[in-house]
Design a protein around this motif. Structure first.
Motif, PDB file in Angstrom:
ATOM      1  N   VAL A   5       0.821  -1.093   0.131  1.00  0.00           N
ATOM      2  CA  VAL A   5      -0.007   0.200   0.018  1.00  0.00           C
ATOM      3  C   VAL A   5       0.920   1.398  -0.078  1.00  0.00           C
ATOM      4  N   ARG A   6       0.794   2.284  -1.034  1.00  0.00           N
ATOM      5  CA  ARG A   6       1.458   3.158  -1.107  1.00  0.00           C
ATOM      6  C   ARG A   6       0.312   4.641  -0.885  1.00  0.00           C
ATOM      7  N   THR A   7       0.808   5.433  -0.058  1.00  0.00           N
ATOM      8  CA  THR A   7      -0.113   6.697   0.158  1.00  0.00           C
ATOM      9  C   THR A   7       0.717   7.989   0.008  1.00  0.00           C
ATOM     10  N   ARG A   8       0.351   8.924  -0.675  1.00  0.00           N
ATOM     11  CA  ARG A   8       0.758  10.330  -0.780  1.00  0.00           C
ATOM     12  C   ARG A   8       0.872  10.980   0.498  1.00  0.00           C
ATOM     13  N   ILE A   9       1.912  11.364   0.976  1.00  0.00           N
ATOM     14  CA  ILE A   9       1.999  12.110   2.328  1.00  0.00           C
ATOM     15  C   ILE A   9       1.860  13.751   2.346  1.00  0.00           C
ATOM     16  N   GLY A  10       2.638  14.010   1.238  1.00  0.00           N
ATOM     17  CA  GLY A  10       2.495  15.592   0.795  1.00  0.00           C
ATOM     18  C   GLY A  10       3.848  15.706  -0.031  1.00  0.00           C
ATOM     19  N   GLU A  11       4.355  16.906   0.125  1.00  0.00           N
ATOM     20  CA  GLU A  11       5.474  17.479  -0.658  1.00  0.00           C
ATOM     21  C   GLU A  11       6.461  18.184  -0.024  1.00  0.00           C
ATOM     22  N   GLY A  12       7.732  17.818  -0.176  1.00  0.00           N
ATOM     23  CA  GLY A  12       8.914  18.938   0.216  1.00  0.00           C
ATOM     24  C   GLY A  12       9.741  18.099   1.551  1.00  0.00           C
ATOM     25  N   ALA A  13      10.847  18.844   1.464  1.00  0.00           N
ATOM     26  CA  ALA A  13      11.813  18.299   2.569  1.00  0.00           C
ATOM     27  C   ALA A  13      11.236  18.227   3.921  1.00  0.00           C
ATOM     28  N   GLU A  14      10.400  19.493   4.208  1.00  0.00           N
ATOM     29  CA  GLU A  14      10.014  19.296   5.519  1.00  0.00           C
ATOM     30  C   GLU A  14       9.337  18.283   6.048  1.00  0.00           C
ATOM     31  N   VAL A  15       8.108  17.949   4.955  1.00  0.00           N
ATOM     32  CA  VAL A  15       7.230  17.040   5.095  1.00  0.00           C
ATOM     33  C   VAL A  15       7.881  15.388   4.985  1.00  0.00           C
ATOM     34  N   PHE A  16       9.101  15.476   4.312  1.00  0.00           N
ATOM     35  CA  PHE A  16       9.710  14.288   4.250  1.00  0.00           C
ATOM     36  C   PHE A  16      10.353  13.858   5.792  1.00  0.00           C
ATOM     37  N   HIS A  17      10.808  15.066   6.326  1.00  0.00           N
ATOM     38  CA  HIS A  17      11.803  14.851   7.520  1.00  0.00           C
ATOM     39  C   HIS A  17      10.631  14.557   8.897  1.00  0.00           C
ATOM     40  N   LYS A  18       9.566  15.341   8.748  1.00  0.00           N
ATOM     41  CA  LYS A  18       8.587  15.069   9.776  1.00  0.00           C
ATOM     42  C   LYS A  18       7.975  13.583   9.454  1.00  0.00           C
ATOM     43  N   ALA A  19       7.878  13.021   8.319  1.00  0.00           N
ATOM     44  CA  ALA A  19       7.177  11.711   8.165  1.00  0.00           C
ATOM     45  C   ALA A  19       8.305  10.567   8.410  1.00  0.00           C
ATOM     46  N   GLY A  50      -7.848  -8.560   4.805  1.00  0.00           N
ATOM     47  CA  GLY A  50      -8.482  -7.431   4.572  1.00  0.00           C
ATOM     48  C   GLY A  50      -8.178  -6.171   5.624  1.00  0.00           C
ATOM     49  N   LEU A  51      -7.856  -6.840   6.935  1.00  0.00           N
ATOM     50  CA  LEU A  51      -7.672  -5.829   8.014  1.00  0.00           C
ATOM     51  C   LEU A  51      -6.433  -5.561   7.897  1.00  0.00           C
ATOM     52  N   GLN A  52      -5.434  -6.476   7.384  1.00  0.00           N
ATOM     53  CA  GLN A  52      -4.065  -5.782   7.194  1.00  0.00           C
ATOM     54  C   GLN A  52      -4.148  -4.522   6.077  1.00  0.00           C
ATOM     55  N   GLN A  53      -4.990  -4.902   5.056  1.00  0.00           N
ATOM     56  CA  GLN A  53      -4.891  -3.716   3.941  1.00  0.00           C
ATOM     57  C   GLN A  53      -5.435  -2.472   4.581  1.00  0.00           C
ATOM     58  N   ALA A  54      -6.514  -2.490   5.569  1.00  0.00           N
ATOM     59  CA  ALA A  54      -7.229  -1.477   6.200  1.00  0.00           C
ATOM     60  C   ALA A  54      -6.223  -0.714   6.940  1.00  0.00           C
ATOM     61  N   TYR A  55      -5.193  -1.549   7.667  1.00  0.00           N
ATOM     62  CA  TYR A  55      -4.394  -0.983   8.623  1.00  0.00           C
ATOM     63  C   TYR A  55      -3.319  -0.234   7.830  1.00  0.00           C
ATOM     64  N   ALA A  56      -2.742  -0.849   6.847  1.00  0.00           N
ATOM     65  CA  ALA A  56      -1.861  -0.126   5.894  1.00  0.00           C
ATOM     66  C   ALA A  56      -2.196   1.225   5.602  1.00  0.00           C
ATOM     67  N   ARG A  57      -3.703   1.230   5.020  1.00  0.00           N
ATOM     68  CA  ARG A  57      -4.285   2.332   4.526  1.00  0.00           C
ATOM     69  C   ARG A  57      -4.216   3.470   5.522  1.00  0.00           C
ATOM     70  N   ARG A  58      -4.798   3.013   6.681  1.00  0.00           N
ATOM     71  CA  ARG A  58      -5.018   3.911   7.897  1.00  0.00           C
ATOM     72  C   ARG A  58      -3.469   4.326   8.211  1.00  0.00           C
ATOM     73  N   CYS A  59      -2.459   3.618   8.252  1.00  0.00           N
ATOM     74  CA  CYS A  59      -0.987   4.399   8.659  1.00  0.00           C
ATOM     75  C   CYS A  59      -0.630   5.421   7.516  1.00  0.00           C
ATOM     76  N   GLY A  60      -0.940   5.464   6.336  1.00  0.00           N
ATOM     77  CA  GLY A  60      -0.598   6.556   5.454  1.00  0.00           C
ATOM     78  C   GLY A  60      -1.803   7.681   5.755  1.00  0.00           C
ATOM     79  N   LYS A  61      -3.082   7.576   6.030  1.00  0.00           N
ATOM     80  CA  LYS A  61      -3.866   8.746   6.328  1.00  0.00           C
ATOM     81  C   LYS A  61      -3.275   9.565   7.785  1.00  0.00           C
ATOM     82  N   VAL A  62      -3.056   8.476   8.676  1.00  0.00           N
ATOM     83  CA  VAL A  62      -2.496   8.927  10.004  1.00  0.00           C
ATOM     84  C   VAL A  62      -1.197   9.771   9.900  1.00  0.00           C
ATOM     85  N   LEU A  63      -0.169   9.134   8.826  1.00  0.00           N
ATOM     86  CA  LEU A  63       1.029   9.816   8.829  1.00  0.00           C
ATOM     87  C   LEU A  63       1.008  11.309   8.039  1.00  0.00           C
ATOM     88  N   ARG A  64      -0.164  11.171   7.123  1.00  0.00           N
ATOM     89  CA  ARG A  64      -0.463  12.620   6.544  1.00  0.00           C
ATOM     90  C   ARG A  64      -1.127  13.463   7.507  1.00  0.00           C
TER      91      ARG A  64
END
Length: 171
Positions: A27-41, A147-161
């Motif tokens: 599961v790949r999730t877009r978090i944002g853009e830029g160096a600051e976002v990368f360092h926070k993530a 299915g729960l593993q997929q949902a968890y992975a998607r939630r990881c992206g949403k929470v990190l964003r």
């Protein structure tokens, strides 16, 4: 304690690695853009902040992910999942780690959490894993467990964003 699977570190060579008899997760999730976002993530992933924000319990033998660190993830205090970090990476455009399962974990396999910054500056979180049931209740769950593993992975992206956004209630 030794790992409960043979392909230890396979996700470092290839995030899509999936040995025979295991189920893949990617599961790949877009978090944002830029160096600051990368360092926070990257910091959120490397210091367990992401996992704590997800609401799972984390007991780790170190404050930061490093190869050989033991980590126990707990869900609602009922399910305890012992793991050990098998690799970490901290580079200018990618940071993350993977853990492998130890005896007592409901699954057998490996899971990676990798933050990357592409050439155009876009920051991504990839959660990749291969696993198969190790406990009776994971086997009984069958496709629902995956299915729960997929949902968890998607939630990881949403929470990190949300953690990387300036808005405190972003997730």
């Amino acid at each position: 304690m030794s790992f409960t699977y043979e392909a230890v570190g396979a996700t470092l060579q290839d995030l899509a690695a999936c040995p025979p008899g295991f189920h893949p997760l990617h599961v790949r999730t877009r978090i944002g853009e830029g160096a600051e976002v990368f360092h926070k993530a990257a910091e959120a992933v490397l210091t367990w902040e992401l996992h704590r924000a997800l609401g799972v319990g984390i007991e780790a033998s170190a404050d930061r992910a490093a190869t050989g660190v033991d980590v126990t993830v707990s869900l609602a205090g009922l399910i305890k999942a012992p793991c050990r970090i098998v690799w970490t990476v901290e580079e200018s455009r990618r940071a993350g780690w993977a853990y492998g399962t130890l005896p007592g974990h409901p699954e057998s396999g490996e899971e990676a959490f990798l933050v990357t910054r592409t050439g155009d500056g876009t920051v991504w979180l990839t959660v990749a894993a291969f696993s198969r049931p190790a406990k009776w209740y994971a086997r009984a769950g069958g496709p629902a467990t995956r299915g729960l593993q997929q949902a968890y992975a998607r939630r990881c992206g949403k929470v990190l964003r949300g953690l990387c956004a300036d808005e405190p209630d972003a997730f």
